[in-house]
Structure formats: C-alpha cells, structure tokens
Design an enzyme around this catalytic site. Structure first.
Site, short mmCIF file in Angstrom:
data_model
loop_
_atom_site.label_atom_id
_atom_site.label_comp_id
_atom_site.label_asym_id
_atom_site.label_seq_id
_atom_site.Cartn_x
_atom_site.Cartn_y
_atom_site.Cartn_z
CG ASP A 56 -21.26 -12.68 28.21
OD1 ASP A 56 -22.21 -13.46 28.00
OD2 ASP A 56 -20.81 -12.46 29.34
CE1 TYR A 114 -14.50 -18.07 30.10
CE2 TYR A 114 -13.97 -19.45 32.00
CZ TYR A 114 -14.76 -19.17 30.91
OH TYR A 114 -15.81 -19.99 30.61
#
Length: 193
Positions: A56, A114
């Site tokens: 993103d 992540y």
C-alpha cells in the site's frame, strides 16, 4: 541474431513514503513504475516487472522480490548496478538472479513476513514518523501476543479483502505472530502464506 528471452528475479528494498504503493497507477508515483523505468534503461527495451506483493501507499520493504523477462544480455551485477544508477535514493536493488521461466514473484512465494512497529509514548515521533504507528497510551504487549495467537492457523479473511482483490480465495494461513515490547517500541511480526 536476437537473444533468447530469460527471466530474472531481483530483490529490492524501499522507503515507500513518497509512493502510492507498488502497483502502477496513472498519474501517481509508484514503486513498480520506478523499477520498470530503471530496468528498461538497463535492458534497452521496455520491461514489465511483477512484484511478490502489492504494498500500500507509504509502506516500506526490506526484501521485496520482483521478476521480469528480458532478451538483454547483462551480467547479474550489471543489472543491480545499472538499475540502482537509475533509481531514486529511496529504492535500491540488492541482488539479481536468473530464474526458471516458471518462477513467478507473487505466485511462487511460499510465505510473506510483515513487521509493524508501534511507538507507545506521550509525544509524537519526529525521526520515526514514517516508520511507526504512534499511540499515546501504553500497550500490554504480552496480552496482545496471547490474543494474537488465536489468528494462527487457516482462516477466512473475506472481511479484510478489497473490492478489487484478485486472489481466488480469502482463505489464508498465518504461520506465526509475535508481539514483543522493547522499551517504548512494540513490534508485531506476522508470517503467512
């Protein structure tokens, strides 16, 4: 005589602060666009790059993998140095490798990891402002870690999907979640398929 097409994978890191995410979007600065331009200059032909994931806006990466096809003959080190000479300072290619034509950066990946950083203190960050989520009140990292273990395993994440999601299924397997505190910094690490 034209050289045969071969597939190359590259590993890159980037500071995503100035970008609208990975995927090319008309009129917006994206990581895919910058990398394709740089590699196209090295290849001396248009290069289409596929990334392992579509980060993103303002997301950073330390080990993103991408692949592209080319007929250009360059040493692997030449791809790295050449790409970096055409990339802005906030994007760097760290390695290049020839891979089998069946390799796909997104679909061949077995897992992704992540790391989310949360700064817990009364005042907003300056140096880390683009690297952390900031909360004013203290967090209980041990309780967060314990609660997060309920997400380990395979689950349906339909409610988290974007409308334009291209994945065939919302089923995902989370292999591990760890939450730990180190002073005012809480780190959440997730590894999933």
């Amino acid at each position: 005589m034209k050289s045969a097409t071969r597939r190359l994978a590259v590993g890159l890191e980037y500071d995503g602060t100035q970008y609208a995410g990975w995927q090319q979007q008309p009129g917006l600065a994206t990581l895919q666009d910058r990398l394709q331009r740089a590699l196209s200059l090295v290849a001396d032909h248009a290069v289409a790059v596929t990334g392992a994931g579509r980060t993103d806006a303002a997301v950073h990466a330390v080990a993103q993998v991408a692949h592209f096809d080319t007929s250009a003959e360059r040493p692997l080190r030449g791809w790295v140095l050449g790409a970096n000479s055409h990339l802005p300072a906030d994007i760097a290619v760290n390695w290049a490798a020839e891979v089998d034509s069946s390799f796909h950066a997104r679909h061949t990946a077995l897992a992704r990891s992540y790391r989310y950083l949360i700064l817990q203190r009364a005042t907003r960050p300056a140096i880390l402002r683009d690297r952390v989520c900031w909360v004013r009140l203290p967090l209980d990292a041990a309780a967060m870690h314990q609660a997060a273990q309920a997400l380990v395993g395979e689950h349906d994440f339909s409610s988290f999907r974007a409308v334009e999601c291209q994945s065939a299924t919302a089923m995902r397997r989370i292999d591990a979640i760890a939450v730990r505190a180190d002073g005012p910094l809480v780190t959440v690490e997730v590894t999933a398929n």
